[in-house]
Scaffold this motif. Structure first.
Motif, PDB file in Angstrom:
ATOM      1  N   GLY A   1       4.337  40.564 -29.307  1.00  0.00           N
ATOM      2  CA  GLY A   1       3.023  40.069 -29.651  1.00  0.00           C
ATOM      3  C   GLY A   1       2.966  39.207 -30.900  1.00  0.00           C
ATOM      4  N   PHE A   2       1.812  38.558 -31.034  1.00  0.00           N
ATOM      5  CA  PHE A   2       1.511  37.763 -32.219  1.00  0.00           C
ATOM      6  C   PHE A   2       0.726  38.681 -33.149  1.00  0.00           C
ATOM      7  N   LYS A   3       1.246  38.890 -34.350  1.00  0.00           N
ATOM      8  CA  LYS A   3       0.712  39.904 -35.258  1.00  0.00           C
ATOM      9  C   LYS A   3       0.010  39.254 -36.445  1.00  0.00           C
ATOM     10  N   ILE A   4      -1.222  39.716 -36.675  1.00  0.00           N
ATOM     11  CA  ILE A   4      -2.075  39.144 -37.715  1.00  0.00           C
ATOM     12  C   ILE A   4      -2.485  40.248 -38.681  1.00  0.00           C
ATOM     13  N   TRP A   5      -2.303  39.999 -39.984  1.00  0.00           N
ATOM     14  CA  TRP A   5      -2.804  40.911 -41.008  1.00  0.00           C
ATOM     15  C   TRP A   5      -3.949  40.205 -41.723  1.00  0.00           C
ATOM     16  N   LEU A   6      -5.115  40.847 -41.711  1.00  0.00           N
ATOM     17  CA  LEU A   6      -6.262  40.327 -42.442  1.00  0.00           C
ATOM     18  C   LEU A   6      -6.346  41.066 -43.768  1.00  0.00           C
ATOM     19  N   LYS A   7      -6.157  40.331 -44.839  1.00  0.00           N
ATOM     20  CA  LYS A   7      -6.273  40.972 -46.143  1.00  0.00           C
ATOM     21  C   LYS A   7      -7.560  40.488 -46.794  1.00  0.00           C
ATOM     22  N   SER A   8      -8.079  41.298 -47.683  1.00  0.00           N
ATOM     23  CA  SER A   8      -9.339  40.974 -48.334  1.00  0.00           C
ATOM     24  C   SER A   8      -9.486  41.859 -49.556  1.00  0.00           C
ATOM     25  N   SER A   9     -10.142  41.344 -50.569  1.00  0.00           N
ATOM     26  CA  SER A   9     -10.347  42.126 -51.787  1.00  0.00           C
ATOM     27  C   SER A   9     -11.279  43.306 -51.503  1.00  0.00           C
ATOM     28  N   VAL A  10     -11.194  44.324 -52.344  1.00  0.00           N
ATOM     29  CA  VAL A  10     -12.088  45.475 -52.215  1.00  0.00           C
ATOM     30  C   VAL A  10     -13.533  45.002 -52.336  1.00  0.00           C
ATOM     31  N   GLU A  11     -13.789  44.057 -53.240  1.00  0.00           N
ATOM     32  CA  GLU A  11     -15.150  43.565 -53.444  1.00  0.00           C
ATOM     33  C   GLU A  11     -15.695  42.901 -52.185  1.00  0.00           C
ATOM     34  N   ALA A  12     -14.899  42.046 -51.568  1.00  0.00           N
ATOM     35  CA  ALA A  12     -15.350  41.356 -50.344  1.00  0.00           C
ATOM     36  C   ALA A  12     -15.555  42.350 -49.207  1.00  0.00           C
ATOM     37  N   ARG A  13     -14.665  43.310 -49.083  1.00  0.00           N
ATOM     38  CA  ARG A  13     -14.811  44.314 -48.026  1.00  0.00           C
ATOM     39  C   ARG A  13     -16.030  45.198 -48.287  1.00  0.00           C
ATOM     40  N   ALA A  14     -16.281  45.514 -49.548  1.00  0.00           N
ATOM     41  CA  ALA A  14     -17.460  46.321 -49.887  1.00  0.00           C
ATOM     42  C   ALA A  14     -18.742  45.550 -49.562  1.00  0.00           C
ATOM     43  N   ARG A  15     -18.760  44.248 -49.822  1.00  0.00           N
ATOM     44  CA  ARG A  15     -19.945  43.451 -49.471  1.00  0.00           C
ATOM     45  C   ARG A  15     -20.160  43.451 -47.961  1.00  0.00           C
ATOM     46  N   ARG A  16     -19.081  43.326 -47.188  1.00  0.00           N
ATOM     47  CA  ARG A  16     -19.202  43.376 -45.716  1.00  0.00           C
ATOM     48  C   ARG A  16     -19.765  44.723 -45.266  1.00  0.00           C
ATOM     49  N   MET A  17     -19.198  45.783 -45.817  1.00  0.00           N
ATOM     50  CA  MET A  17     -19.652  47.122 -45.438  1.00  0.00           C
ATOM     51  C   MET A  17     -21.100  47.337 -45.869  1.00  0.00           C
ATOM     52  N   GLN A  18     -21.461  46.841 -47.040  1.00  0.00           N
ATOM     53  CA  GLN A  18     -22.836  46.966 -47.528  1.00  0.00           C
ATOM     54  C   GLN A  18     -23.807  46.331 -46.536  1.00  0.00           C
ATOM     55  N   ARG A  19     -23.501  45.114 -46.085  1.00  0.00           N
ATOM     56  CA  ARG A  19     -24.366  44.418 -45.121  1.00  0.00           C
ATOM     57  C   ARG A  19     -24.374  45.134 -43.776  1.00  0.00           C
TER      58      ARG A  19
ATOM     59  N   GLY B   1      -5.350  45.338 -40.571  1.00  0.00           N
ATOM     60  CA  GLY B   1      -5.910  45.131 -41.899  1.00  0.00           C
ATOM     61  C   GLY B   1      -6.594  46.415 -42.338  1.00  0.00           C
ATOM     62  N   LEU B   2      -6.952  46.468 -43.598  1.00  0.00           N
ATOM     63  CA  LEU B   2      -7.627  47.651 -44.126  1.00  0.00           C
ATOM     64  C   LEU B   2      -9.086  47.682 -43.671  1.00  0.00           C
ATOM     65  N   ALA B   3      -9.792  48.737 -44.018  1.00  0.00           N
ATOM     66  CA  ALA B   3     -11.191  48.915 -43.619  1.00  0.00           C
ATOM     67  C   ALA B   3     -12.046  47.730 -44.049  1.00  0.00           C
ATOM     68  N   ALA B   4     -12.885  47.250 -43.139  1.00  0.00           N
ATOM     69  CA  ALA B   4     -13.852  46.171 -43.383  1.00  0.00           C
ATOM     70  C   ALA B   4     -13.198  44.831 -43.711  1.00  0.00           C
ATOM     71  N   SER B   5     -11.986  44.627 -43.185  1.00  0.00           N
ATOM     72  CA  SER B   5     -11.320  43.336 -43.406  1.00  0.00           C
ATOM     73  C   SER B   5     -11.688  42.325 -42.327  1.00  0.00           C
ATOM     74  N   GLY B   6     -12.328  42.778 -41.243  1.00  0.00           N
ATOM     75  CA  GLY B   6     -12.746  41.877 -40.177  1.00  0.00           C
ATOM     76  C   GLY B   6     -11.950  42.017 -38.892  1.00  0.00           C
ATOM     77  N   LYS B   7     -11.162  43.090 -38.757  1.00  0.00           N
ATOM     78  CA  LYS B   7     -10.307  43.297 -37.584  1.00  0.00           C
ATOM     79  C   LYS B   7     -11.090  43.269 -36.271  1.00  0.00           C
TER      80      LYS B   7
END
Length: 192
Positions: free
Chosen positions: A106-124, A12-18
């Motif tokens: 393997g079992f492959k998982i992509w975590l997607k998330s909006s820029v806003e949600a990822r920014a809130r995670r990174m902010q916290r 997943g992209l940065a701050a998606s929860g990987k």
């Protein structure tokens, strides 16, 4: 009886929860956890950087290392080769930006998330402003997308064909993400 081999690849992209998800799966399933980010940190050390703390990637020095990686693809290729070897060795949970495209297992998982949600995670997580977090995320997304396209022809967040599970984490708690993914993993590997 030999234990079943379990290989889980989380991307997943940065701050998606990987990392959060990968560490919890590793702990729950009692298998090793490996991070592409940790391997890149070790390479950064060899280049004279001081990659300390989770938010190092988002600092000026972290962005400088990312620019350096764009100029010399050998950094990322070394990391990806090491992760491929780890994936062949036995059970593991690996979080990686690109490994799911590079191996068939393997079992492959992509975590997607909006820029806003990822920014809130990174902010916290990093205790920075929401505006700074959004700017950093957009810059990292752009640079990493360019890097992995130039290295492997991978279109991050666009080509999701390698993945067994694509989960939008924008409005889900870490607990909810973990429960959903654990259910899918247990079903895929026929675990109790």
């Amino acid at each position: 009886m030999a234990r079943k081999r379990i290989l889980i690849l989380v991307s997943g992209l940065a701050a998606s929860g990987k990392s959060t998800l990968s560490k919890r799966l590793s702990s729950r399933l009692r298998i090793k956890y490996y991070s592409g980010g940790d391997a890149l940190r070790r390479l950064a050390l060899t280049q004279g950087f001081k990659p300390v703390g989770k938010k190092w990637w988002d600092t000026e020095e972290g962005m400088k290392f990312l620019s350096m990686r764009q100029q010399d693809p050998m950094f990322d290729k070394k990391v990806d080769e090491e992760l491929k070897k780890i994936a062949e060795e036995g059970s593991a949970v690996i979080d990686s930006w690109v490994l799911p495209w590079l191996i068939n297992e393997g079992f492959k998982i992509w975590l997607k998330s909006s820029v806003e949600a990822r920014a809130r995670r990174m902010q916290r997580r990093d205790k920075i402003s929401l505006e700074d977090a959004a700017r950093i995320i957009e810059e990292r997304d752009k640079k990493n997308s360019e890097l992995y396209y130039s290295l492997y022809g991978i279109r991050l967040a666009e080509d999701l064909s390698p993945f067994h599970l694509v989960l939008d984490t924008s409005n889900l708690s870490a607990d909810a993400v973990f429960k959903i993914v654990l259910t899918a993993v247990k079903h895929y590997f026929k675990l109790r």
